[in-house]
Design a protein around this motif. Sequence first.
Motif, PDB file in Angstrom:
ATOM      1  N   ALA A 105      39.541  49.176  43.469  1.00  0.00           N
ATOM      2  CA  ALA A 105      40.234  48.893  42.207  1.00  0.00           C
ATOM      3  C   ALA A 105      40.863  47.503  42.238  1.00  0.00           C
ATOM      4  CB  ALA A 105      41.305  49.963  41.967  1.00  0.00           C
ATOM      5  N   SER A 106      41.426  47.119  43.387  1.00  0.00           N
ATOM      6  CA  SER A 106      42.030  45.789  43.496  1.00  0.00           C
ATOM      7  C   SER A 106      40.980  44.692  43.409  1.00  0.00           C
ATOM      8  CB  SER A 106      42.810  45.672  44.808  1.00  0.00           C
ATOM      9  OG  SER A 106      43.978  46.465  44.774  1.00  0.00           O
ATOM     10  N   ASP A 107      39.805  44.931  43.979  1.00  0.00           N
ATOM     11  CA  ASP A 107      38.720  43.957  43.867  1.00  0.00           C
ATOM     12  C   ASP A 107      38.434  43.639  42.401  1.00  0.00           C
ATOM     13  OD1 ASP A 107      38.339  43.665  46.587  1.00  0.00           O
ATOM     14  OD2 ASP A 107      36.705  45.126  46.706  1.00  0.00           O
ATOM     15  N   MET A 108      38.372  44.677  41.586  1.00  0.00           N
ATOM     16  CA  MET A 108      38.093  44.481  40.154  1.00  0.00           C
ATOM     17  C   MET A 108      39.291  43.893  39.425  1.00  0.00           C
ATOM     18  SD  MET A 108      35.812  47.835  39.118  1.00  0.00           S
ATOM     19  CE  MET A 108      37.030  49.032  39.702  1.00  0.00           C
ATOM     20  N   LEU A 109      40.491  44.408  39.729  1.00  0.00           N
ATOM     21  CA  LEU A 109      41.692  43.991  39.016  1.00  0.00           C
ATOM     22  C   LEU A 109      41.991  42.514  39.212  1.00  0.00           C
ATOM     23  CD1 LEU A 109      44.081  45.183  37.322  1.00  0.00           C
ATOM     24  CD2 LEU A 109      45.321  45.387  39.469  1.00  0.00           C
ATOM     25  N   PHE A 110      41.827  42.035  40.452  1.00  0.00           N
ATOM     26  CA  PHE A 110      42.215  40.666  40.761  1.00  0.00           C
ATOM     27  C   PHE A 110      41.051  39.681  40.717  1.00  0.00           C
ATOM     28  CE2 PHE A 110      45.586  43.209  42.723  1.00  0.00           C
ATOM     29  CZ  PHE A 110      46.714  42.555  42.231  1.00  0.00           C
ATOM     30  N   ALA A 111      39.868  40.155  40.371  1.00  0.00           N
ATOM     31  CA  ALA A 111      38.710  39.252  40.274  1.00  0.00           C
ATOM     32  C   ALA A 111      38.995  38.150  39.255  1.00  0.00           C
ATOM     33  CB  ALA A 111      37.471  40.035  39.874  1.00  0.00           C
ATOM     34  N   GLY A 112      38.896  36.923  39.689  1.00  0.00           N
ATOM     35  CA  GLY A 112      39.117  35.802  38.786  1.00  0.00           C
ATOM     36  C   GLY A 112      40.566  35.390  38.617  1.00  0.00           C
ATOM     37  N   SER A 113      41.513  36.157  39.183  1.00  0.00           N
ATOM     38  CA  SER A 113      42.927  35.793  39.066  1.00  0.00           C
ATOM     39  C   SER A 113      43.233  34.609  39.986  1.00  0.00           C
ATOM     40  CB  SER A 113      43.815  36.972  39.462  1.00  0.00           C
ATOM     41  OG  SER A 113      43.658  38.049  38.564  1.00  0.00           O
ATOM     42  N   PRO A 114      44.139  33.732  39.572  1.00  0.00           N
ATOM     43  CA  PRO A 114      44.480  32.595  40.432  1.00  0.00           C
ATOM     44  C   PRO A 114      45.150  33.050  41.720  1.00  0.00           C
ATOM     45  CG  PRO A 114      45.994  32.735  38.575  1.00  0.00           C
ATOM     46  CD  PRO A 114      44.900  33.720  38.306  1.00  0.00           C
TER      47      PRO A 114
END
Length: 245
Positions: free
Chosen positions: A178-187
């Motif tokens: 879930a974290s992989d998806m949630l933070f994908a592309g976040s700075p």
Amino acid sequence: MTPTCYMCDEPGTTVEHVPPKCLFPDGKDLATGVNLRNRLITVPSCKKHNTRFSRDDEFLMYVLVINLPANDTAFHHFQTKILRAMRHNPSLMKRLLANTHRVYVKRPSDKILVPSLAYDIDTSRFSDALEKIARGIYFHHFHKRWQGDIQVRPEFLVSLDQPDSIQTNDLTQTIASASDMLFAGSPSYGANPSVFRYQVYDLPGAAPLMMRFRFYGEGCVTLIFNKRELPSVLVPPETAGAPSN
């Protein structure tokens, strides 16, 4: 005006490194011109909450450096600083590795099983050390102190011999995915990403604020700040550091 401690209402008469400075290799152990202590994050702290020279910092460093996802920076840190520390005071490493287990892990490159060792750690002590870092990073990033609970979820720890090991490991894998998806592309923030960087996911309203720490490459920790808990305490902007880029 003396700033307020990142953990309490006392004056912040010292500064605390978050994460601890010992996680970042010293220049004498690096190639000429390499600096992994560039713009380290610090927050104001009272003497009580400053963990400088703390054995908890040393414990945290050992666990993070020798965990499976750790990168070449961690390996080099082990070969230099940690081996020196072990020669001077071997008791902590001996306690850390007192109860090891033979395990087999799949190499990411070719999925072949290779032998390795797993070891028991004091998970409560480990989580407490990570929570202190989380409170420091929150203070640094938002210029205010967090007073609520924080759920600490290390994504690289595996339960081996507990009655609920399967359920625990499944939950850890679910949180990691879930974290992989949630933070994908976040700075990402942090001037020395091979040692530490962090990401923030904050939705308006009562949805929990999320952070993800990365230690030494892929040693990921998900942190959940429940906004329904006690409110943060605002700190004047001039007393807190700005996010690193």
